[in-house]
Design a protein around this motif. Structure first.
Motif, PDB file in Angstrom:
ATOM      1  N   MET A   1      -2.448 -29.722  16.561  1.00  0.00           N
ATOM      2  CA  MET A   1      -3.656 -30.546  16.511  1.00  0.00           C
ATOM      3  C   MET A   1      -4.068 -30.657  15.047  1.00  0.00           C
ATOM      4  SD  MET A   1      -4.390 -31.283  19.665  1.00  0.00           S
ATOM      5  CE  MET A   1      -6.108 -31.667  19.793  1.00  0.00           C
ATOM      6  N   PHE A   2      -4.298 -31.877  14.594  1.00  0.00           N
ATOM      7  CA  PHE A   2      -4.696 -32.133  13.218  1.00  0.00           C
ATOM      8  C   PHE A   2      -6.024 -32.862  13.187  1.00  0.00           C
ATOM      9  CE2 PHE A   2      -0.016 -32.254  13.055  1.00  0.00           C
ATOM     10  CZ  PHE A   2       0.217 -31.295  12.084  1.00  0.00           C
ATOM     11  N   GLN A   3      -6.737 -32.743  12.099  1.00  0.00           N
ATOM     12  CA  GLN A   3      -7.897 -33.593  11.868  1.00  0.00           C
ATOM     13  C   GLN A   3      -7.353 -34.865  11.240  1.00  0.00           C
ATOM     14  OE1 GLN A   3     -10.464 -30.815   9.709  1.00  0.00           O
ATOM     15  NE2 GLN A   3     -11.870 -30.989  11.444  1.00  0.00           N
ATOM     16  N   VAL A   4      -7.086 -35.821  12.077  1.00  0.00           N
ATOM     17  CA  VAL A   4      -6.364 -37.017  11.680  1.00  0.00           C
ATOM     18  C   VAL A   4      -7.082 -37.790  10.573  1.00  0.00           C
ATOM     19  CG1 VAL A   4      -7.317 -38.537  13.468  1.00  0.00           C
ATOM     20  CG2 VAL A   4      -5.008 -38.919  12.625  1.00  0.00           C
ATOM     21  N   GLU A   5      -8.411 -37.731  10.534  1.00  0.00           N
ATOM     22  CA  GLU A   5      -9.142 -38.469   9.494  1.00  0.00           C
ATOM     23  C   GLU A   5      -8.841 -37.936   8.106  1.00  0.00           C
ATOM     24  OE1 GLU A   5     -10.568 -36.485  11.799  1.00  0.00           O
ATOM     25  OE2 GLU A   5     -12.330 -37.434  12.646  1.00  0.00           O
ATOM     26  N   ARG A   6      -8.578 -36.652   7.993  1.00  0.00           N
ATOM     27  CA  ARG A   6      -8.266 -36.055   6.685  1.00  0.00           C
ATOM     28  C   ARG A   6      -6.922 -36.518   6.157  1.00  0.00           C
ATOM     29  NH1 ARG A   6     -10.530 -29.855   6.791  1.00  0.00           N
ATOM     30  NH2 ARG A   6     -12.677 -30.432   7.273  1.00  0.00           N
TER      31      ARG A   6
ATOM     32  N   ALA B   1      -5.643 -42.314  19.107  1.00  0.00           N
ATOM     33  CA  ALA B   1      -5.388 -41.772  17.779  1.00  0.00           C
ATOM     34  C   ALA B   1      -4.328 -42.633  17.103  1.00  0.00           C
ATOM     35  CB  ALA B   1      -4.907 -40.328  17.868  1.00  0.00           C
TER      36      ALA B   1
ATOM     37  N   LYS C   1     -16.434 -40.542  16.582  1.00  0.00           N
ATOM     38  CA  LYS C   1     -16.971 -39.191  16.410  1.00  0.00           C
ATOM     39  C   LYS C   1     -18.110 -39.212  15.391  1.00  0.00           C
ATOM     40  CE  LYS C   1     -14.645 -36.273  13.947  1.00  0.00           C
ATOM     41  NZ  LYS C   1     -13.637 -35.329  13.484  1.00  0.00           N
TER      42      LYS C   1
ATOM     43  N   GLU D   1     -18.278 -33.048  14.195  1.00  0.00           N
ATOM     44  CA  GLU D   1     -17.068 -32.280  14.529  1.00  0.00           C
ATOM     45  C   GLU D   1     -17.462 -31.041  15.324  1.00  0.00           C
ATOM     46  OE1 GLU D   1     -13.002 -31.452  14.435  1.00  0.00           O
ATOM     47  OE2 GLU D   1     -13.916 -33.128  13.394  1.00  0.00           O
ATOM     48  N   TYR D   2     -16.763 -30.811  16.442  1.00  0.00           N
ATOM     49  CA  TYR D   2     -16.943 -29.610  17.250  1.00  0.00           C
ATOM     50  C   TYR D   2     -15.570 -29.003  17.490  1.00  0.00           C
ATOM     51  CZ  TYR D   2     -21.581 -31.388  18.384  1.00  0.00           C
ATOM     52  OH  TYR D   2     -22.862 -31.851  18.315  1.00  0.00           O
ATOM     53  N   PHE D   3     -15.512 -27.708  17.548  1.00  0.00           N
ATOM     54  CA  PHE D   3     -14.265 -27.038  17.887  1.00  0.00           C
ATOM     55  C   PHE D   3     -14.401 -26.504  19.302  1.00  0.00           C
ATOM     56  CE2 PHE D   3     -11.734 -23.123  18.273  1.00  0.00           C
ATOM     57  CZ  PHE D   3     -10.483 -23.674  18.126  1.00  0.00           C
TER      58      PHE D   3
END
Length: 159
Positions: free
Chosen positions: A62-67, A118, A145, A148-150
């Motif tokens: 799982m990646f933070q795709v926006e980064r 995505a 979004k 951000e929540y984990f």
């Protein structure tokens, strides 16, 4: 509705084991196979079968795709029961779609199909939405979004 694919105790243990804690080493699949008491080739065959039969819809980090310059949104549609399977097939056909599920709507919302899109760019989101709308004949509502929540959700499948 399609019949669920059969899975055995090893498949269940594999799914449980791969929900976090994937080893970072030279041969991670061989290491996981060892934990399960099977060889690497069998693990890869099982993983491929679970993906092909859609017991698993994806396998990977799982990646933070926006980064990384990408984009994703939570999307929803209002789909009539009689049209559910046809629209689901349209949505599920896109590789940009993950987590497509039916949600019983409450009295404040007609949305009952929810999924994540995505893509590699913002433009990709718009293109995927356009393809779904053209294929289904229904509008797609995108919810970007805001915070951000984990949420570390793991679903045990052992019986």
């Amino acid at each position: 509705m399609r019949e669920p694919a059969p899975i055995d105790a090893v498949d269940r243990a594999l799914i449980d084991r791969l929900q976090g804690g994937f080893p970072i080493c030279e041969r991670p699949y061989a290491e996981v196979a060892g934990w399960l008491g099977i060889d690497e080739a069998e693990l890869l065959e099982r993983l491929g079968r679970l993906l092909a039969t859609r017991v698993l819809t994806r396998f990977g980090p799982m990646f933070q795709v926006e980064r990384m310059g990408g984009a994703f949104v939570l999307a929803a549609m209002a789909v009539a029961d009689a049209d559910w399977q046809r629209v689901r097939a349209v949505v599920d056909a896109l590789p940009e779609v993950a987590h497509n599920y039916r949600r019983e709507s409450d009295r404040n919302s007609a949305f009952n199909m929810w999924f994540v899109l995505a893509t590699e760019s913002e433009a990709g989101i718009a293109a995927a939405i356009r393809r779904i709308e053209e294929g289904s004949g229904l509008p797609v509502f995108a919810f970007p979004k805001l915070r951000e929540y984990f949420v570390e959700m793991k679903l045990a499948v052992r019986t």
